[in-house]
Design an enzyme around this catalytic site. Structure first.
Site, short mmCIF file in Angstrom:
data_model
loop_
_atom_site.label_atom_id
_atom_site.label_comp_id
_atom_site.label_asym_id
_atom_site.label_seq_id
_atom_site.Cartn_x
_atom_site.Cartn_y
_atom_site.Cartn_z
N GLY A 90 18.25 19.94 -9.71
CA GLY A 90 19.32 20.23 -10.66
C GLY A 90 18.98 19.85 -12.09
O GLY A 90 17.80 19.72 -12.46
N CYS A 91 20.01 19.63 -12.88
CA CYS A 91 19.87 19.53 -14.33
C CYS A 91 19.12 18.28 -14.80
O CYS A 91 18.64 18.25 -15.93
CB CYS A 91 21.25 19.56 -14.99
SG CYS A 91 22.12 21.13 -14.79
N TYR A 92 19.02 17.26 -13.96
CA TYR A 92 18.38 16.02 -14.40
C TYR A 92 16.89 15.96 -14.07
O TYR A 92 16.21 14.97 -14.38
CB TYR A 92 19.08 14.81 -13.75
CG TYR A 92 19.00 14.77 -12.24
CD1 TYR A 92 17.87 14.29 -11.59
CD2 TYR A 92 20.07 15.18 -11.46
CE1 TYR A 92 17.79 14.24 -10.21
CE2 TYR A 92 20.02 15.14 -10.07
CZ TYR A 92 18.88 14.67 -9.46
OH TYR A 92 18.81 14.62 -8.08
#
Length: 411
Positions: free
Chosen positions: A156-158
């Site tokens: 995901g985004c991290y």
């Protein structure tokens, strides 16, 4: 041992998504309820986004695909291709972005030869194929076939932070290591018309992009360091497991982004920063706005608003994150690297004080990844080496023809 980021370059596909046009297309789809129509208008208009980019060239009013899979410009209807159809496009189009970003990062690092790369870390959560992007980069760029390859998938985004943290660890374990990190995401592959608030939010927020960096502890006289990689930390908030998630459905990947996420971040951002700032005595206990730069993943406008308010940051400190969101949308793992690139492009401080950067990104779990960097003063921009046109090279290498000019999209 000090580990440095020696280059950081970004890439986007050629098709431009205009936010107001996207809103109108999604709002005109049959099957929307009255509430769904209102949510489309609200989500798109309040997203603080002007433009995004997509690797789906079909999403243009000028496109006339014989059998359109995503959008039929004649009828104005959005279609719902299968997950396999979407993933097939990912395998082709993500490869181009991975290679373009990687080539640009290498071109910007004049003192590093392709055969110097010892480790390659690739990142994506928007598709799968094997041999994967790590393999493609090695073959097309001509890296040493024995390079150590690692792929971080579906985080995901991290995920840019685990990738940079791994690169730092490799360099600390081997002073001669040179690590190429590449993140590429095709989020627009998974947008679809729906009355579901999470699907509508995803359609309003997400775009496509890639970023790549060269990380090493080696002394490289021909390439000045950009960032010193200081510290990384990971924190799981005590709540939020069901509020942010990323699942695989029959018609693409399905995002869960509950409207309570900004409140969770608001409640737990102070605690998430504590272990990171405790690593540096000069920063621990300092007012947050006294840290010069903040590279915050722009998961959405409301998330940035909550972070700014809770940490009492200035409007100026939020410019890199807000401008990235405005111009590119949320590109998942690549986005925070775009924010860091924005900070690197800012003029150097005039007071000759270390320019510290506190950075953070949020993802499924709810996971908060944080990082501390130090911006390294460098020569004026006009004397730095200019990267070559990597996009044209990638197109030729993949035998896909010359790259198309950016086109205004239906969405």
């Amino acid at each position: 041992m000090t580990v440095y980021l020696r280059s950081l370059e970004t890439a986007v596909p050629p098709t431009v998504l205009i936010q107001s046009e996207a809103r109108d297309v999604f709002a005109a789809q049959p099957g929307l309820t009255r509430l769904g129509s209102r949510l489309v208008g609200t989500c798109f208009d309040s997203a603080a986004i002007d433009t995004r980019y997509t690797a789906v060239a079909e999403l243009t009013t000028a496109s006339r695909a014989e059998n359109p899979q995503f959008f039929d410009p004649d009828t104005g209807l959005l279609r719902s291709p299968s997950t396999k159809a979407r993933n097939d496009i990912f395998a082709t189009e993500a490869t181009k972005l991975f290679i373009e970003a990687a080539q640009k990062a290498m071109d910007a690092c004049a003192g590093v030869d392709l055969l110097d790369i010892t480790h390659l870390v690739t990142v994506s959560c928007t598709g799968f194929f094997n041999p994967g992007p790590d393999y493609k980069i090695v073959r097309v760029l001509g890296l040493n076939p024995s390079v150590q390859r690692y792929h971080l998938g579906f985080m995901g985004c991290y995920a840019a932070f685990p990738a940079l943290r791994a690169a730092k660890s490799f360099c600390e374990a081997d002073p001669d290591a040179v690590v190429l990190v590449v993140c590429a995401e095709l989020c627009s592959l998974h947008v679809r018309t729906s009355n579901d608030p999470d699907a509508i939010m995803g359609s309003a927020l997400f775009g496509d992009g890639a970023a790549a960096a060269v990380v090493t502890a080696r002394d490289i006289p021909d390439t000045p360091a950009l960032l010193q990689l200081d510290h990384f930390e990971t924190v799981l908030t005590p709540v939020g497991e069901d509020s942010m998630a990323w699942n695989i459905g029959d018609e693409g990947f399905e995002m869960v982004l509950g409207n309570y996420v900004p409140h969770i971040i608001d409640d737990h951002i102070i605690g998430a920063l504590e272990p990171l700032l405790a690593r540096d005595a000069a920063l621990f206990g300092l007012p947050y706005r006294d840290i010069r730069h903040w590279a915050i993943h722009p998961g959405g406008r409301s998330i940035l608003d909550k972070v700014q308010s809770r940490l009492d940051l200035s409007d100026e400190q939020l410019i890199p994150a807000r401008e990235t969101l405005r111009n590119f949308g949320n590109m998942s793992s690549a986005t925070v690297l775009f924010v860091l690139r924005h900070i690197l492009d800012l003029p150097a401080a005039a007071d000759d004080v270390d320019e510290r950067i506190c950075s953070m990104a949020f993802g499924p779990g709810l996971t908060v990844e944080t990082a501390l960097f130090t911006k390294v003063p460098g020569p004026p921009a006009d004397v730095l080496p200019q990267p070559e046109n990597a996009a044209a090279e990638v197109a030729e290498q993949l035998e896909t023809g010359t790259a198309a000019e950016p086109a205004s999209a239906m969405a």
